[in-house]
Write a protein that holds these residues in place. Structure first.
Motif, PDB file in Angstrom:
ATOM      1  N   GLU A 146      -8.964  -0.701   1.637  1.00  0.00           N
ATOM      2  CA  GLU A 146      -7.660  -0.760   1.903  1.00  0.00           C
ATOM      3  C   GLU A 146      -6.912  -1.413   0.505  1.00  0.00           C
ATOM      4  OE1 GLU A 146      -4.120  -3.149   4.277  1.00  0.00           O
ATOM      5  OE2 GLU A 146      -6.246  -3.276   4.995  1.00  0.00           O
ATOM      6  N   SER A 201       0.966   4.055  14.142  1.00  0.00           N
ATOM      7  CA  SER A 201       2.456   3.797  13.657  1.00  0.00           C
ATOM      8  C   SER A 201       2.545   4.628  12.449  1.00  0.00           C
ATOM      9  CB  SER A 201       2.745   2.577  13.126  1.00  0.00           C
ATOM     10  OG  SER A 201       4.106   2.399  12.613  1.00  0.00           O
ATOM     11  N   LEU A 202       1.572   4.592  11.446  1.00  0.00           N
ATOM     12  CA  LEU A 202       1.316   5.367  10.251  1.00  0.00           C
ATOM     13  C   LEU A 202       1.192   6.660  10.368  1.00  0.00           C
ATOM     14  CD1 LEU A 202       1.448   5.781   7.174  1.00  0.00           C
ATOM     15  CD2 LEU A 202      -0.770   4.718   7.106  1.00  0.00           C
ATOM     16  N   TRP A 222      -7.790   1.868   8.835  1.00  0.00           N
ATOM     17  CA  TRP A 222      -7.301   0.972   9.718  1.00  0.00           C
ATOM     18  C   TRP A 222      -8.146   1.144  11.140  1.00  0.00           C
ATOM     19  CZ3 TRP A 222      -1.084   1.293   8.434  1.00  0.00           C
ATOM     20  CH2 TRP A 222      -1.173   0.196   7.496  1.00  0.00           C
ATOM     21  N   ARG A 229      -7.779  -1.615  13.605  1.00  0.00           N
ATOM     22  CA  ARG A 229      -6.230  -1.915  13.545  1.00  0.00           C
ATOM     23  C   ARG A 229      -5.472  -0.661  13.806  1.00  0.00           C
ATOM     24  NH1 ARG A 229      -5.785  -4.196   7.566  1.00  0.00           N
ATOM     25  NH2 ARG A 229      -3.676  -4.072   7.874  1.00  0.00           N
ATOM     26  N   GLU A 234      -1.272  -0.203  14.221  1.00  0.00           N
ATOM     27  CA  GLU A 234      -1.140   0.008  12.746  1.00  0.00           C
ATOM     28  C   GLU A 234      -1.178   1.492  12.255  1.00  0.00           C
ATOM     29  OE1 GLU A 234      -1.541  -3.591   9.877  1.00  0.00           O
ATOM     30  OE2 GLU A 234      -3.060  -3.516  11.340  1.00  0.00           O
TER      31      GLU A 234
END
Length: 168
Positions: free
Chosen positions: A4, A39-40, A28, A33, A36
């Protein structure tokens, strides 16, 4: 964490890079995750809706979040872009079988190109479908072969055990 950090350094220089943002989302997913990542990935599908891997990864993240309908939509979109993408097809079959949408899963399997039907991913998905259909004899035969080919895969062994147990 290191991945990351490196990706974020790249994003400082190229914040709109689809490839870097996609790599961040995949990182992620690997780190669980998934919210997140979803969303991305959704933003990336708006940026460019023609990238099969983005849709496929969105399906994986949605599935990890317990959103099977959203995951199926993403997998179907990925397959519409590249109907020959092996892993997406296998994920779609497995998710449909897990949701007890047996006919839909069988349909996806039936439309699998013949050159892909012997791939381990497709045979694993087929075994999951057979188990969902309660066809434990054929499922156990398929899983036994997979265990021989990939003896380090606990998924194959556990599913084979479940099949054999149900057959007594």
């Amino acid at each position: 964490e290191k991945s990351e950090l490196i990706i974020r350094q790249g994003l400082l220089h190229n914040p709109d890079s689809l490839a870097l943002n996609h790599s961040l989302a995949k990182t992620w997913i690997s780190a669980s995750r998934n919210l997140e990542a979803c969303s991305l990935l959704k933003k990336l599908t708006v940026q460019d809706s023609t990238i099969q891997d983005v849709w496929s990864d969105l399906g994986i993240a949605e599935a990890h979040l317990g959103q099977p309908k959203l995951a199926l939509n993403a997998f179907r979109e990925a397959l519409s872009i590249d109907p020959n993408h092996l892993l997406t097809r296998a994920n779609c079959i497995t998710l449909l079988a897990d949701q007890r949408l047996i006919e839909d899963a069988q349909s996806v399997l039936n439309y699998t190109p013949s050159e892909q039907k012997n791939a381990k991913e497709i045979r694993t998905a087929k075994a999951n479908l057979l188990m969902a259909r309660q066809d434990m004899v054929e499922a156990s035969e398929t899983l036994y072969q997979l265990c021989l080919e990939e003896p380090e895969s606990p998924q194959h062994w556990l599913n084979l055990s479940a099949c054999l147990r149900s057959l007594k």
